[in-house]
Design an enzyme around this catalytic site. Sequence first.
Site, PDB file in Angstrom:
ATOM      1  N   TRP A  63       0.827  -1.201   0.000  1.00  0.00           N
ATOM      2  CA  TRP A  63       0.000   0.000   0.000  1.00  0.00           C
ATOM      3  C   TRP A  63       0.864   1.255   0.000  1.00  0.00           C
ATOM      4  CZ3 TRP A  63      -0.485   3.969   3.597  1.00  0.00           C
ATOM      5  CH2 TRP A  63      -1.558   4.832   3.420  1.00  0.00           C
ATOM      6  N   HIS A  64       1.960   1.239   0.764  1.00  0.00           N
ATOM      7  CA  HIS A  64       2.851   2.402   0.790  1.00  0.00           C
ATOM      8  C   HIS A  64       3.475   2.638  -0.574  1.00  0.00           C
ATOM      9  CE1 HIS A  64       2.750   2.280   5.238  1.00  0.00           C
ATOM     10  NE2 HIS A  64       3.099   3.544   5.141  1.00  0.00           N
ATOM     11  N   ASP A  65       4.006   1.587  -1.154  1.00  0.00           N
ATOM     12  CA  ASP A  65       4.657   1.711  -2.460  1.00  0.00           C
ATOM     13  C   ASP A  65       4.970   0.306  -2.954  1.00  0.00           C
ATOM     14  OD1 ASP A  65       5.645   2.854  -4.703  1.00  0.00           O
ATOM     15  OD2 ASP A  65       7.290   3.933  -3.735  1.00  0.00           O
TER      16      ASP A  65
END
Length: 616
Positions: free
Chosen positions: A499-501
Amino acid sequence: MTVLSFFRELYSLDTLDTRFTTSSSTPLKTVDGNSSKTVERDGKATPADTSPPRWRTPEFYIYLLVFLFCVPQMYWAVVQVSQPDSPSYSKYEPLLSPGWLFGRKVDNSDGQYAGFRDNIPVLAVLVIVHPLLRRAYERLFPSYTEVSNGSANPKAGVQSANQRLRYRLAFDFWSALVYIAALNGSSFLKIILILFINFKIGTTLPRNAIPTTTWVFNIVILFANELCQGYRYSAIGNILSVPAAAEWGKTLDSYGGLNPRWEVLFKITILRMISFNFDHYWALDRSRAGSPIEKKQLDPSALSERDRVAMPAPEWTFTSFRAYVAYILYPPLYLAGPIVTFNDYISQCTYQSPSISTRRTTLYGIRFLLTLFCMEFLQHTTYAVAISKVTSDWSVYTPFQLSMLAYFNLHIIWLKLMIPWRFFRLWALVDGIDPPENMIRCMSDNYSPFGFWRSWHRSFNRWTIRYIYIPMGGGPGGGQGRVRGILNMLAVFTFVAMWHDINLRLLMWGWLVTFFFVPEILATMAFPKSKWKTRPNTYRVLCGIGGVGNVLMMMAANLVGFAVGLDGLMGLVRGIIGSWQGAVFMLAACSTLFVGVQVMFEHREEEKRNGVRLKC
């Protein structure tokens, strides 16, 4: 009021978020604007099973001396390597910008925080204008009266509350459309299309198909947004092989708004999309049992936080596209959160949370400004971020300097996330919505991976527990349950990393965080607190040693994920312990960390003595 009492109130947990001083199952009742404890709570605090205070013991006087000596040295070590006469200054100077404090340049090289810092004037105007426009809207259409808690006429109160909900949703809907159009320009159409598809998944599919389809769709969108770079209209036109469409696409792409790369910050929106679908999915099952408010005879204007989150919103709000868009694109929380569930949002739109008062919001705003100034002070006096971006040869720094560069890098990460979160939460508070506080403790006040995760991006942590962790079976119980709990945590942190990257570095961070839970679980099993009741000081020392190990592991994981990466971390480690001087320093550093952990223990004991029990 004395200056000391003012600062005590300013930095109290109750000012930060009443959720920290109130059980999630306790109804909030009334507001008293003249008290620092402005929310009256049902029930009595549980007697604290705590030890006598140790602050005035010889042991803690020694700890005080350690703090007075070490903390200035820690800060000064980074200041020294941030001076113009530093050997590597010429390498990172191009990353510095003109400053406004002490005649020094400012390290604004972190792109994520720079995007927020550079737009603070515009955002500050929005914090003022958006709530004023709502007040003007309410004056133009005065069709409801404010709901007072404990109204003498329940039917009139419910009718007024429903009117309040509809008027807030109407304003939020139209203000959100204007906000997104200005922010993301022509990409507004792509956002609405994605929202509409998700809405149809959550409201028209058979109930059993909603969970799987929701997860598949949103994870696909998470990947597709990044891989397709926001679906540029010109690229779509080229795929269609229509020259006119490609030209029109270029024209539309040129109207990108204030934030053309809408897909970068859309990840928060995906969490709200999942929240809406699952809250509706669970509401379909619970609706058969009747209204929980009527069954439990609860006061809808003074629900506990747990009830606000768990109790389904009115059925019509789940089928209203206007209510859905108002929630998903709610301007104060659209860009970065904190995350509020759909049920909680609708509940607070119906009845304003009693936790909101003018005094508490004002104090929270003052606290935000002081934190913002703290960040400015660090950015002007320490250049840890710029140094870490350009340094490949760490041998030019001493082990102490290297460790402090890593340490202050983590502090900058903590501040750069906390400040935007607090800003947007302040905006929501001014507008009458109370979202959870995302940062509970200072980065330097954590000794447990479990506690650290609960206190860092707290609203996201609560979201993962509600929508991933519990549906997968929850946490460790015993035997196979502990293994399952660890596997569930691995799944959670894999999602969190993606989700972050979408990159290997963050996946490594997620797996490292999960791996670092294992020692704490094993230590808890090997040294249960119940068996050390007769030797509390020995147990405290053992826990302190374990806490030092936890701190080192957490620092390593977050440096890998959010700062220097694995190669950078290995370079830092070699620079710190690659000589006998480094080994001696590491021993001294662990001793200092032990002192810090003991102070953390006593800080939490002090909170318990005051009736506050946080699981972090």
